[in-house]
Design a protein around this motif. Structure first.
Motif, PDB file in Angstrom:
ATOM      1  N   SER A 184       5.522   1.968  -5.222  1.00 37.91           N
ATOM      2  CA  SER A 184       6.182   3.277  -5.306  1.00 37.91           C
ATOM      3  C   SER A 184       5.116   4.349  -5.403  1.00 37.91           C
ATOM      4  N   GLU A 185       5.538   5.599  -5.435  1.00 32.13           N
ATOM      5  CA  GLU A 185       4.572   6.697  -5.565  1.00 32.13           C
ATOM      6  C   GLU A 185       3.891   6.699  -6.934  1.00 32.13           C
ATOM      7  N   ASP A 186       4.386   5.903  -7.879  1.00 30.64           N
ATOM      8  CA  ASP A 186       3.781   5.802  -9.205  1.00 30.64           C
ATOM      9  C   ASP A 186       2.879   4.581  -9.367  1.00 30.64           C
ATOM     10  N   THR A 187       2.734   3.754  -8.322  1.00 32.75           N
ATOM     11  CA  THR A 187       1.905   2.557  -8.398  1.00 32.75           C
ATOM     12  C   THR A 187       0.437   2.945  -8.511  1.00 32.75           C
ATOM     13  N   LEU A 188      -0.274   2.319  -9.441  1.00 29.31           N
ATOM     14  CA  LEU A 188      -1.711   2.527  -9.594  1.00 29.31           C
ATOM     15  C   LEU A 188      -2.444   1.397  -8.885  1.00 29.31           C
ATOM     16  N   PHE A 189      -3.415   1.745  -8.057  1.00 29.88           N
ATOM     17  CA  PHE A 189      -4.212   0.765  -7.338  1.00 29.88           C
ATOM     18  C   PHE A 189      -5.633   0.782  -7.873  1.00 29.88           C
ATOM     19  N   GLU A 190      -6.239  -0.398  -8.014  1.00 26.02           N
ATOM     20  CA  GLU A 190      -7.639  -0.481  -8.407  1.00 26.02           C
ATOM     21  C   GLU A 190      -8.505  -0.168  -7.194  1.00 26.02           C
ATOM     22  N   ILE A 191      -9.569   0.601  -7.407  1.00 29.26           N
ATOM     23  CA  ILE A 191     -10.427   0.942  -6.280  1.00 29.26           C
ATOM     24  C   ILE A 191     -11.667   0.065  -6.207  1.00 29.26           C
ATOM     25  N   MET A 248       0.834  -1.193   0.000  1.00 24.11           N
ATOM     26  CA  MET A 248       0.000   0.000   0.000  1.00 24.11           C
ATOM     27  C   MET A 248       0.868   1.241   0.000  1.00 24.11           C
ATOM     28  N   ALA A 249       0.271   2.348  -0.440  1.00 23.10           N
ATOM     29  CA  ALA A 249       0.932   3.648  -0.400  1.00 23.10           C
ATOM     30  C   ALA A 249       0.040   4.580   0.394  1.00 23.10           C
ATOM     31  N   VAL A 250       0.629   5.399   1.247  1.00 19.64           N
ATOM     32  CA  VAL A 250      -0.126   6.308   2.104  1.00 19.64           C
ATOM     33  C   VAL A 250       0.375   7.727   1.860  1.00 19.64           C
ATOM     34  N   ALA A 308       3.787  -4.351  -5.194  1.00 18.82           N
ATOM     35  CA  ALA A 308       2.684  -4.006  -6.086  1.00 18.82           C
ATOM     36  C   ALA A 308       2.198  -5.230  -6.840  1.00 18.82           C
ATOM     37  N   SER A 309       3.071  -6.207  -7.038  1.00 21.31           N
ATOM     38  CA  SER A 309       2.721  -7.412  -7.795  1.00 21.31           C
ATOM     39  C   SER A 309       3.341  -8.632  -7.123  1.00 21.31           C
TER      40      SER A 309
END
Length: 65
Positions: free
Chosen positions: A42-49, A17-19, A33-34
């Motif tokens: 990282s700060e560039d990781t995209l998370f599905e909501i 996770m990123a906070v 992330a994977s």
């Protein structure tokens, strides 16, 4: 931040996770992330909501009415 996040990650078996507290421009990245590649978050990781966006949509529609 670590004291608050680490127990949540362990309790819910969250791989990563990123906070970004208070919307500030600093990041606290945890885990991966994977699971397949082991790529770190990282700060560039995209998370599905997922289905959370339905709640936002319903709230905005109710507010508009």
């Amino acid at each position: 931040m670590n004291a608050a996040i680490q127990p949540v990650i362990q309790e819910h078996a969250i791989p990563g996770m990123a906070v970004t507290p208070d919307g500030n421009r600093y990041y606290f990245n945890y885990g991966i992330a994977s699971k397949g590649s082991g790529q770190p978050v990282s700060e560039d990781t995209l998370f599905e909501i997922g289905s959370v966006s339905k709640t936002f949509t319903a709230t905005l529609a109710a507010h508009a009415i």
